[in-house]
Design a protein around this motif. Sequence first.
Motif, short mmCIF file in Angstrom:
data_model
loop_
_atom_site.label_atom_id
_atom_site.label_comp_id
_atom_site.label_asym_id
_atom_site.label_seq_id
_atom_site.Cartn_x
_atom_site.Cartn_y
_atom_site.Cartn_z
N ASP A 159 4.10 4.24 -5.11
CA ASP A 159 3.47 4.19 -6.74
C ASP A 159 2.56 3.49 -7.55
O ASP A 159 2.09 4.55 -7.88
CB ASP A 159 4.54 5.08 -7.56
CG ASP A 159 5.19 6.15 -6.51
OD1 ASP A 159 5.35 6.69 -6.21
OD2 ASP A 159 6.62 6.37 -7.68
N TYR A 207 0.55 -1.10 -0.49
CA TYR A 207 0.00 -0.29 -0.28
C TYR A 207 1.19 0.98 0.34
O TYR A 207 1.71 1.07 0.59
CB TYR A 207 -1.22 0.15 1.12
CG TYR A 207 -1.80 -0.96 1.59
CD1 TYR A 207 -2.98 -0.87 0.33
CD2 TYR A 207 -1.72 -1.98 2.45
CE1 TYR A 207 -3.63 -2.42 0.01
CE2 TYR A 207 -2.57 -3.32 2.49
CZ TYR A 207 -3.99 -2.79 1.51
OH TYR A 207 -4.66 -4.05 1.43
N GLY A 208 0.59 2.12 -0.78
CA GLY A 208 1.40 3.40 -0.80
C GLY A 208 2.21 4.36 -1.53
O GLY A 208 3.27 4.39 -1.99
N SER A 211 0.84 0.73 -6.50
CA SER A 211 -0.66 0.42 -5.94
C SER A 211 -1.15 2.22 -5.91
O SER A 211 -2.26 1.41 -6.46
CB SER A 211 -0.02 0.62 -4.36
OG SER A 211 -1.06 -0.04 -3.55
N ASP A 212 -0.54 2.95 -5.85
CA ASP A 212 -1.62 4.35 -6.48
C ASP A 212 -2.22 4.66 -7.52
O ASP A 212 -2.97 4.70 -7.52
CB ASP A 212 -0.42 5.53 -5.51
CG ASP A 212 -0.80 5.74 -4.22
OD1 ASP A 212 -1.14 4.74 -3.31
OD2 ASP A 212 0.59 6.23 -3.85
#
Length: 143
Positions: free
Chosen positions: A34, A31-32, A36-37
């Motif tokens: 690049d 999570y968090g 994943s975002d």
Amino acid sequence: MFSQRLSSTPRGARLARNLALNQLHTWGIPYGTDVSDAVGAIVAELAANAVLHGRVPGRDFELRLALLAGGVRVEVADTRSGPPRPPAPGAVRPPRPLDEHGRGFVLVDALADRWEVLDREPPGKTVRAEVDLPQWIAERISK
């Protein structure tokens, strides 16, 4: 491969993003990051478009994710064949500053390394986008 049919509702679109982020984490993409975002934003935009523009009453949309050798593939499929048709890569026009809509494919175009719109059988379309993995994630996942 991850695949899930979701209701063509705003709740289904929100769930698609959450499921995608959880699946990436399960595959070892934290999570968090690049990646994943970027995938989360792409799924959110494509799912929202499937709900708003691709909805056929009584039919769901489908989210598919695949972990590739060097990236993540996102596919969102709906059952509407006719207009409105998403723009092709390279044909995305930025909205005017005061437009309230029209930023979804601008984001997809900016965040995805590759994307395309495909016709599907039975009637409908699939938007496929790929996000490349940075070397450190690719090495971590392959171990």
